[in-house]
Write an enzyme that holds these catalytic residues in place. Structure first.
Site, PDB file in Angstrom:
ATOM      1  N   ASP A 125       8.051 -15.695  -5.297  1.00 47.29           N
ATOM      2  CA  ASP A 125       9.422 -15.477  -4.821  1.00 47.29           C
ATOM      3  C   ASP A 125       9.427 -15.155  -3.326  1.00 47.29           C
ATOM      4  O   ASP A 125       8.376 -15.027  -2.716  1.00 47.29           O
ATOM      5  CB  ASP A 125      10.071 -14.344  -5.616  1.00 47.29           C
ATOM      6  CG  ASP A 125       9.462 -12.989  -5.280  1.00 47.29           C
ATOM      7  OD1 ASP A 125       8.235 -12.908  -5.063  1.00 47.29           O
ATOM      8  OD2 ASP A 125      10.205 -12.002  -5.214  1.00 47.29           O
TER       9      ASP A 125
ATOM     10  N   GLU B 288       7.272 -12.540  -2.084  1.00 47.53           N
ATOM     11  CA  GLU B 288       5.839 -12.859  -2.196  1.00 47.53           C
ATOM     12  C   GLU B 288       5.130 -12.029  -3.260  1.00 47.53           C
ATOM     13  O   GLU B 288       3.944 -11.740  -3.139  1.00 47.53           O
ATOM     14  CB  GLU B 288       5.131 -12.652  -0.846  1.00 47.53           C
ATOM     15  CG  GLU B 288       5.942 -13.096   0.344  1.00 47.53           C
ATOM     16  CD  GLU B 288       5.142 -13.211   1.621  1.00 47.53           C
ATOM     17  OE1 GLU B 288       4.914 -12.168   2.236  1.00 47.53           O
ATOM     18  OE2 GLU B 288       4.744 -14.323   1.974  1.00 47.53           O
ATOM     19  N   GLU B 289       5.843 -11.639  -4.297  1.00 47.52           N
ATOM     20  CA  GLU B 289       5.262 -10.755  -5.298  1.00 47.52           C
ATOM     21  C   GLU B 289       5.260 -11.327  -6.712  1.00 47.52           C
ATOM     22  O   GLU B 289       4.330 -11.088  -7.474  1.00 47.52           O
ATOM     23  CB  GLU B 289       6.018  -9.417  -5.315  1.00 47.52           C
ATOM     24  CG  GLU B 289       5.836  -8.622  -4.041  1.00 47.52           C
ATOM     25  CD  GLU B 289       6.788  -7.445  -3.916  1.00 47.52           C
ATOM     26  OE1 GLU B 289       6.551  -6.599  -3.050  1.00 47.52           O
ATOM     27  OE2 GLU B 289       7.781  -7.379  -4.665  1.00 47.52           O
TER      28      GLU B 289
ATOM     29  N   GLU C 108      12.019  -3.832   9.949  1.00 58.04           N
ATOM     30  CA  GLU C 108      12.219  -4.440   8.637  1.00 58.04           C
ATOM     31  C   GLU C 108      13.019  -3.511   7.723  1.00 58.04           C
ATOM     32  O   GLU C 108      13.950  -3.920   7.041  1.00 58.04           O
ATOM     33  CB  GLU C 108      10.860  -4.731   8.012  1.00 58.04           C
ATOM     34  CG  GLU C 108      10.919  -5.368   6.630  1.00 58.04           C
ATOM     35  CD  GLU C 108       9.524  -5.575   6.047  1.00 58.04           C
ATOM     36  OE1 GLU C 108       8.873  -4.574   5.669  1.00 58.04           O
ATOM     37  OE2 GLU C 108       9.078  -6.735   5.989  1.00 58.04           O
TER      38      GLU C 108
END
Ligand SMILES: *[C@@H]1O[C@H](CO)[C@@H](O)[C@H](O)[C@H]1NC(C)=O
Ligand SMILES: *[C@@H]1O[C@H](CO)[C@@H](O)[C@H](O)[C@H]1NC(C)=O
Ligand SMILES: *[C@@H]1O[C@H](CO)[C@@H](O)[C@H](O)[C@H]1NC(C)=O
Length: 578
Positions: A195, A198-199, A423
């Site tokens: 996804d 990135e998990e 972020e």
């Protein structure tokens, strides 16, 4: 009486505060966000030394966290924002950056990497070094949203160039790279991948939605430039992926589940990002494409936002009808699990997009699905359609605007005076966290602010689509339902009586890493255990063998085994238990 009027005074001041706060913040932050974004683009960005021309660094943060790489997804989203600015005439001077981006991606597509070559899955590689070489470390790969998002950005650009008499550049320079990405999407949308965070390795709402959009737009562009051979194939897979997209809806929870795997609540910023990145004002409030003003997307926003009210200290004491800080998903533990600037801004952007459409169409509809959302802003509002002339329309749109401004005000509250956007911001006290100067954070500010000004991104053909009544799998080569290769997995393993060997791995044919559903091997040639499985051809597959004995599962040691499957036919893989 006194108490009541005091309350309503506080209320009114609260509303006015969010609005003026948003106005003042945007006036200051807009130019800072744009400069921050451009500083992260090579070759001459102030913070991106070493990046090739047109390469977007994710952040100048080289360590803790190491983000000095270029991600296909982030870069495409950043360039969608830039391309939108050039197309809309907001800033034509950005055009040379787009030319650089086109050249950089032409090179990048050809770089062989751990996901494969340009023709064997390499386009799904999520990130590269900023000198355009492959990143070869361990990573959550492939990520299949990247090629879709890149082609969307470039198709938008191509359509603009077609409209401004530059068809030859479109055909000669843009179409070859767009086609590589679209062929990849058409072939692989029905395969699992990681996804956007990135998990989770499964199918993912954001990924499916942008894949659908890219194929839909790609078919239209192909038709426009006479590349008619691909139109039917792209359209078929667009229809199939649009059908699959509907399956993420959770009717009892009233939200879109972000991933088919992962074992979480499924409430995720992934879905709000989907809504804003597939916005098409021409499609009205269509729920099948999850338009920002659709009942499903609004219900989803409501459930997503509410998932953060009680988990972050920065949100404590905030009334249930006001904006709060939001993050990726409530179960997040990365850097301790915090609100993200781009996630909070995405909520504002979805609501601004919705306002654009309601004002454009001169009405707003409350359905049973979206009623809880509207009722939180205007208690007791009934299901129905309200014309722009009604007081209910005025009340609801004003409340939505105030609610949206509240999310911008949240970001304003937790942005340092420099205007720099990291972020994340801390769940307890709001201080900036994780990667500094995240390019995607800046892009998310620019697109949210543009939406607040009523700027409408280009239409992509979401209007008037019909969702097929039965969903077809992808039957193109390697597409999950199509040509496959028969692989015999042999593993030499000594076992005790009652102990058995199983196989699982990264694709559906290998049960998506499920130990419970892992495939049993036979011991006819003990100590060689064996099974023959039909798996996608020309695909990089990771797998492991596992042992099961008396209900206990033992995995092989790391790393995962890898097989790059050949073309259709048969193949024998010989391994020894590790
Ligand atoms: C077409 O666009 C490309 C890319 O921006 C540019 O280099 C070229 O000069 C343009 N050609 C014309 C005829 O406008
Ligand atoms: C592939 O498409 C079918 C039909 O929509 C769907 O049932 C299946 O879950 C999809 N798998 C993936 C990984 O996309
Ligand atoms: C595995 O062994 C079989 C014979 O035992 C052989 O035919 C096959 O080529 C081997 N596979 C590989 C990938 O070496």
């Amino acid at each position: 009486m006194r108490f009541l009027s005091l309350l309503s005074a506080v209320w009114t001041v609260g509303f006015a505060f969010a609005q003026s706060n948003a106005d003042a913040f945007i006036a200051k932050e807009g130019p800072i966000a744009k400069a921050g974004l451009l500083a992260n683009i090579g070759p001459s960005g102030a913070k991106s030394q070493g990046a090739q021309a047109g390469v977007v660094i994710a952040s100048p943060s080289a360590t803790d966290p190491p983000y000095l790489f270029t991600w296909t997804r982030d870069s495409a989203l950043v360039f969608q924002a830039i391309i939108e600015q050039v197309i809309s005439g907001t800033d034509a001077s950005l055009r040379p950056h787009i030319d650089n981006y086109v050249r950089s991606q032409t090179i990048l597509q050809q770089v062989s990497n751990p996901s494969g070559t340009v023709s064997s899955g390499g386009l799904g590689e999520p990130k590269f070094n900023i000198d355009l070489t492959a990143f070869t470390g361990a990573w959550g790969r492939p990520q299949r949203d990247g090629p879709a998002l890149r082609s969307i950005a470039l198709i938008n650009w191509a359509n603009h160039l077609l409209a401004t008499n530059n068809a030859s550049y479109v055909t000669n320079s843009l179409w070859p790279i767009i086609k590589l990405d679209l062929d990849y999407v058409a072939n692989s949308w029905n395969l699992t991948g990681f996804d956007l965070w990135e998990e989770v390795n499964s199918a993912s709402f954001f990924t499916t939605a942008v894949q659908h959009r890219s194929l839909r737009q790609g078919a239209a562009l192909a038709k426009a430039i006479g590349q008619t051979g691909v139109v039917a194939g792209y359209t078929t897979q667009a229809d199939n992926s649009l059908c699959f997209l509907q399956s993420y809806w959770n009717p009892s929870g009233n939200f879109a589940t972000a991933n088919t795997g992962g074992g979480r609540s499924g409430k995720d910023s992934n879905t709000v990002l989907t809504s804003i990145h597939t916005f098409d004002a021409e499609a009205g409030c269509d729920a099948a494409t999850f338009q920002p003003c659709s009942d499903k997307a609004l219900a989803n926003l409501f459930v997503y936002v509410n998932a953060f009210r009680s988990i972050y200290t920065v949100n404590s004491g905030i009334p249930a009808n006001q904006a709060v800080a939001t993050g990726r998903y409530p179960e997040d533990v990365y850097f301790g699990g915090n609100p993200w600037y781009l996630s909070t801004l995405a909520v504002a952007e979805q609501l601004y997009d919705a306002l654009i459409v309601w004002n454009k169409q001169g009405s707003l509809t409350v359905t049973a699905v979206s009623q809880p959302f509207f009722a939180s802003l205007s208690p007791g509002v009934a299901v129905g359609t309200y014309a722009a002339s009604t007081s209910t329309f005025t009340t609801l749109t004003a409340a939505v605007k105030t609610f949206a401004d509240g999310f911008v005000a949240k970001v304003a509250q937790f942005t340092p005076s420099s205007g720099a956007l990291a972020e994340q911001y801390d769940r307890n006290d709001g201080h900036p966290l994780s990667a500094v100067d995240l390019t995607w954070s800046y892009a998310s500010a620019l697109t949210a602010f543009a939406a607040r000004e009523g700027k409408t991104p280009v239409s992509w053909g979401a209007s008037g689509l019909t969702v097929p009544t039965t969903c077809e799998r992808n039957t193109s080569p390697g597409g999950g339902g199509g040509p496959s290769v028969s692989v015999t997995f042999n593993v030499q393993a000594t076992t005790v009586f009652g102990e058995n060997i199983f196989l699982t791995g990264s694709v559906e044919a290998l049960q998506n890493w499920s130990p419970d559903n892992a495939i049993a091997l036979n011991s006819d040639n003990y100590p060689i255990w064996s099974v023959t499985v039909s798996v996608p051809a020309n695909t990089r597959i990771e797998y492991k063998f596992i042992r099961k004995f008396n209900g206990a599962v033992t995995w092989e040691s790391d790393p995962n085994r890898v097989i790059n499957t050949p073309a259709p036919g048969s193949f024998i893989e010989n391994d020894t238990w590790r």
